[in-house]
Scaffold this active site. Sequence first.
Site, PDB file in Angstrom:
ATOM      1  N   GLU A 114       6.008  -5.353 -40.464  1.00  0.00           N
ATOM      2  CA  GLU A 114       5.207  -6.284 -39.664  1.00  0.00           C
ATOM      3  C   GLU A 114       5.693  -6.329 -38.216  1.00  0.00           C
ATOM      4  O   GLU A 114       4.882  -6.484 -37.289  1.00  0.00           O
ATOM      5  CB  GLU A 114       5.233  -7.669 -40.294  1.00  0.00           C
ATOM      6  CG  GLU A 114       4.473  -7.698 -41.617  1.00  0.00           C
ATOM      7  CD  GLU A 114       4.472  -9.058 -42.277  1.00  0.00           C
ATOM      8  OE1 GLU A 114       3.392  -9.647 -42.424  1.00  0.00           O
ATOM      9  OE2 GLU A 114       5.568  -9.539 -42.648  1.00  0.00           O
ATOM     10  N   GLU A 134       5.545  -7.135 -50.475  1.00  0.00           N
ATOM     11  CA  GLU A 134       5.718  -8.577 -50.676  1.00  0.00           C
ATOM     12  C   GLU A 134       5.131  -9.095 -51.980  1.00  0.00           C
ATOM     13  O   GLU A 134       5.713  -9.969 -52.632  1.00  0.00           O
ATOM     14  CB  GLU A 134       5.114  -9.358 -49.491  1.00  0.00           C
ATOM     15  CG  GLU A 134       5.993  -9.399 -48.245  1.00  0.00           C
ATOM     16  CD  GLU A 134       5.790  -8.218 -47.321  1.00  0.00           C
ATOM     17  OE1 GLU A 134       6.217  -8.301 -46.157  1.00  0.00           O
ATOM     18  OE2 GLU A 134       5.193  -7.209 -47.763  1.00  0.00           O
TER      19      GLU A 134
END
Length: 269
Positions: A114, A134
């Site tokens: 990210e 995730e």
Amino acid sequence: MALNQEDFSTLLLEERDDRLTVLLNRPEVRNAIDQTMVDELHLVCAELERNPKVLIIAGTDGVFASGADIGQLRERRRDDALRGINSTIFMRIAKLPMPVIAALDGYCLGGGAELAYAADFRIGTPSVRIGNPETGLGILAAAGASWRLKELVGEPKAKEILLAGAVLRAEEALRISLITEIHEAPELMEAAHNLADRIGRQDPLAVRITKSVFHAPAEAHPLIDTLAQGILFESQAKFDRMQAFLDKKDRSNSANSANSAANDDRIQK
């Protein structure tokens, strides 16, 4: 240099006149992003907001960032999530005035991915492994991947990464333009600086304004383009750079004319 290396424990800094290089440096945990690193990245952003420069972000020991620090992440609760600890710093990095280059090597996962998505440019090595695992940890990629990734690679591939845990190798990341260049590890930083050199040859104000216009919402166009162009049309750099272009063109035309006349003279003789 406004930033003092002694004030940083998770980042290594190198500053030049037109750029700042930041190395994520927690090799004992594969450069996992913890609260201290986030705090130090905020210090970097504050300086680059005051004194805009190109930012190059890379990792150490053959790893960009293996993700957020799972030890800290496991202990976070609802109120921590609502603070947007990682999303806030990644948004700040994305909004820096000058371009951000992420030089990726090895693992670039979770929060590390990210962070890379927040950059304007991503280049890598053949050993890059990039993705967002995730959901396998019972959470979502909430620091930008859930919306940035679709913009970068399209919905089908973004869903494969976010919902099915796909981790991409460098060749596939290049094929879908998630990264734009692959270099062997010893040449990675040189390639990042070469890209920074190319940016540095442009007019800094034009680069800053173009980045802002590029990221403006669709409804802001074309008005924001017109207003931004109005600002640049009044800049001294515009006059100087265009005059230099015209002067160079005149010199080139004069040289071509002289060569043509010389050739004609030789033919007549």
